[in-house]
Design a protein around this motif. Structure first.
Motif, PDB file in Angstrom:
ATOM      1  N   VAL A 111       0.860  -1.187   0.000  1.00 13.46           N
ATOM      2  CA  VAL A 111       0.000   0.000   0.000  1.00 13.46           C
ATOM      3  C   VAL A 111       0.897   1.237   0.000  1.00 13.46           C
ATOM      4  O   VAL A 111       1.745   1.384   0.884  1.00 13.46           O
ATOM      5  CB  VAL A 111      -0.879   0.021   1.276  1.00 13.46           C
ATOM      6  N   TYR A 112       0.745   2.095  -0.986  1.00 10.72           N
ATOM      7  CA  TYR A 112       1.537   3.332  -1.038  1.00 10.72           C
ATOM      8  C   TYR A 112       0.650   4.510  -0.655  1.00 10.72           C
ATOM      9  O   TYR A 112      -0.325   4.809  -1.344  1.00 10.72           O
ATOM     10  CB  TYR A 112       2.111   3.530  -2.438  1.00 10.72           C
ATOM     11  N   ILE A 113       1.000   5.149   0.441  1.00 16.18           N
ATOM     12  CA  ILE A 113       0.266   6.343   0.869  1.00 16.18           C
ATOM     13  C   ILE A 113       1.002   7.545   0.282  1.00 16.18           C
ATOM     14  O   ILE A 113       2.084   7.923   0.731  1.00 16.18           O
ATOM     15  CB  ILE A 113       0.185   6.415   2.408  1.00 16.18           C
ATOM     16  N   GLU A 114       0.390   8.102  -0.763  1.00 11.61           N
ATOM     17  CA  GLU A 114       1.071   9.137  -1.541  1.00 11.61           C
ATOM     18  C   GLU A 114       0.786  10.538  -0.982  1.00 11.61           C
ATOM     19  O   GLU A 114      -0.370  10.947  -0.888  1.00 11.61           O
ATOM     20  CB  GLU A 114       0.564   9.049  -2.993  1.00 11.61           C
ATOM     21  N   GLU A 174      -8.192   6.534   5.710  1.00 12.50           N
ATOM     22  CA  GLU A 174      -8.635   5.237   6.238  1.00 12.50           C
ATOM     23  C   GLU A 174      -9.805   4.684   5.427  1.00 12.50           C
ATOM     24  O   GLU A 174      -9.828   3.514   5.045  1.00 12.50           O
ATOM     25  CB  GLU A 174      -9.054   5.390   7.711  1.00 12.50           C
ATOM     26  N   GLU A 175     -10.759   5.589   5.138  1.00 12.65           N
ATOM     27  CA  GLU A 175     -11.945   5.150   4.407  1.00 12.65           C
ATOM     28  C   GLU A 175     -11.552   4.645   3.015  1.00 12.65           C
ATOM     29  O   GLU A 175     -12.009   3.582   2.570  1.00 12.65           O
ATOM     30  CB  GLU A 175     -12.915   6.328   4.301  1.00 12.65           C
ATOM     31  N   ARG A 180     -10.827   0.312  -0.553  1.00 16.70           N
ATOM     32  CA  ARG A 180     -10.089  -0.306  -1.668  1.00 16.70           C
ATOM     33  C   ARG A 180      -9.728  -1.750  -1.344  1.00 16.70           C
ATOM     34  O   ARG A 180      -9.804  -2.623  -2.200  1.00 16.70           O
ATOM     35  CB  ARG A 180      -8.819   0.493  -1.985  1.00 16.70           C
ATOM     36  N   LEU A 181      -9.300  -2.003  -0.140  1.00 13.57           N
ATOM     37  CA  LEU A 181      -8.945  -3.380   0.225  1.00 13.57           C
ATOM     38  C   LEU A 181     -10.182  -4.263   0.208  1.00 13.57           C
ATOM     39  O   LEU A 181     -10.145  -5.384  -0.280  1.00 13.57           O
ATOM     40  CB  LEU A 181      -8.280  -3.421   1.601  1.00 13.57           C
ATOM     41  N   GLY A 182     -11.287  -3.725   0.692  1.00 12.73           N
ATOM     42  CA  GLY A 182     -12.534  -4.478   0.682  1.00 12.73           C
ATOM     43  C   GLY A 182     -12.974  -4.770  -0.734  1.00 12.73           C
ATOM     44  O   GLY A 182     -13.299  -5.902  -1.082  1.00 12.73           O
ATOM     45  N   ALA A 183     -12.896  -3.745  -1.584  1.00 14.24           N
ATOM     46  CA  ALA A 183     -13.327  -3.894  -2.971  1.00 14.24           C
ATOM     47  C   ALA A 183     -12.467  -4.933  -3.677  1.00 14.24           C
ATOM     48  O   ALA A 183     -12.967  -5.782  -4.404  1.00 14.24           O
ATOM     49  CB  ALA A 183     -13.231  -2.557  -3.700  1.00 14.24           C
ATOM     50  N   GLN A 184     -11.147  -4.880  -3.404  1.00 15.98           N
ATOM     51  CA  GLN A 184     -10.246  -5.826  -4.063  1.00 15.98           C
ATOM     52  C   GLN A 184     -10.571  -7.242  -3.613  1.00 15.98           C
ATOM     53  O   GLN A 184     -10.422  -8.184  -4.353  1.00 15.98           O
ATOM     54  CB  GLN A 184      -8.801  -5.509  -3.684  1.00 15.98           C
ATOM     55  N   TYR A 185     -11.000  -7.341  -2.362  1.00 13.45           N
ATOM     56  CA  TYR A 185     -11.306  -8.664  -1.817  1.00 13.45           C
ATOM     57  C   TYR A 185     -12.460  -9.332  -2.523  1.00 13.45           C
ATOM     58  O   TYR A 185     -12.495 -10.536  -2.648  1.00 13.45           O
ATOM     59  CB  TYR A 185     -11.683  -8.503  -0.336  1.00 13.45           C
TER      60      TYR A 185
END
Ligand code: AMP
Length: 187
Positions: A111-114, A174-175, A180-185
């Motif tokens: 995860v890249y926090i840009e 956070e949201e 995004r992680l949920g969607a990817q799942y």
């Protein structure tokens, strides 16, 4: 769940690592915290890395890689983790992949926090930590772009890069991240 978090100093990695650990019920492993602990305890590694950490320089790969390998072999992290501050060089990333292969584990995402460099500087100077003097922060930002940014390409090629806009409130980051992680799942 195994995640690596990438971002410059002041990108908000620590906050988001805490959120991810809670969301996925896995421990966080902070390379910087482990090094600071080793320094405080004056272990052999701690003594050898102190001046580098104080100056904001990267600790040598040959010190970092076995140090993190030992940590990742401990029982408390057998079922997953969120790694903060590791890997930071392409060599560390490759070694992490070999290590995980050998343990029959795999990384889910990097995860890249840009966050733009000027915002990284503004935020870091507000923290007041001993390794946060302006020259040190500037150096850490430069090192991030030189040594760590190539990891983005490395993980993108492996289809593991998740880029998040870090230039917003911690809640919004956070949201976006959990969404995004949920969607990817669900894919
Ligand atoms: P952090 O708290 O993650 O910003 O790390 C603090 C300091 O520890 C860095 O400025 C480096 O000197 C050192 N450090 C942390 N992680 C690494 C790493 N993966 N490779 C080399 N040096 C590191």
């Amino acid at each position: 769940m195994r995640l690596v978090i990438l971002g410059g100093p002041g990108a908000g990695k620590g906050t988001q690592v805490a959120n991810l650990c809670e969301a996925f019920a896995v421990p966080g492993i902070s390379a910087g915290d482990l090094l600071r602990e080793a320094i405080a305890q004056k272990t052999e590694l701690g003594r050898s890395v102190k001046s580098k950490v104080d100056r904001g320089e990267l600790v040598e790969d040959q010190d970092m890689i076995p140090f993190m390998r030992d940590r990742l072999h401990q029982k408390d992290v057998a079922n997953g983790w969120v790694l903060d501050g590791y890997p930071r060089t392409a060599f560390q990333a490759e070694e992490l992949e070999f290590l995980l292969d050998g343990m029959n584990q795999s990384l889910r995402y990097a995860v890249y926090i840009e966050v733009p460099p000027e915002e990284l500087l503004r935020r870091s100077l507000g923290r007041g930590r001993s390794d946060d003097a302006e020259a040190v922060v500037q150096r850490r930002i430069k090192l991030f772009h030189e040594c760590t940014a190539p990891l983005l390409e490395y993980y993108a090629m492996r289809l593991k890069l998740l880029k998040i806009n870090g230039n917003q409130s911690a809640e919004a980051v956070e949201e976006e991240l959990l969404g995004r992680l949920g969607a990817q799942y669900r894919v």
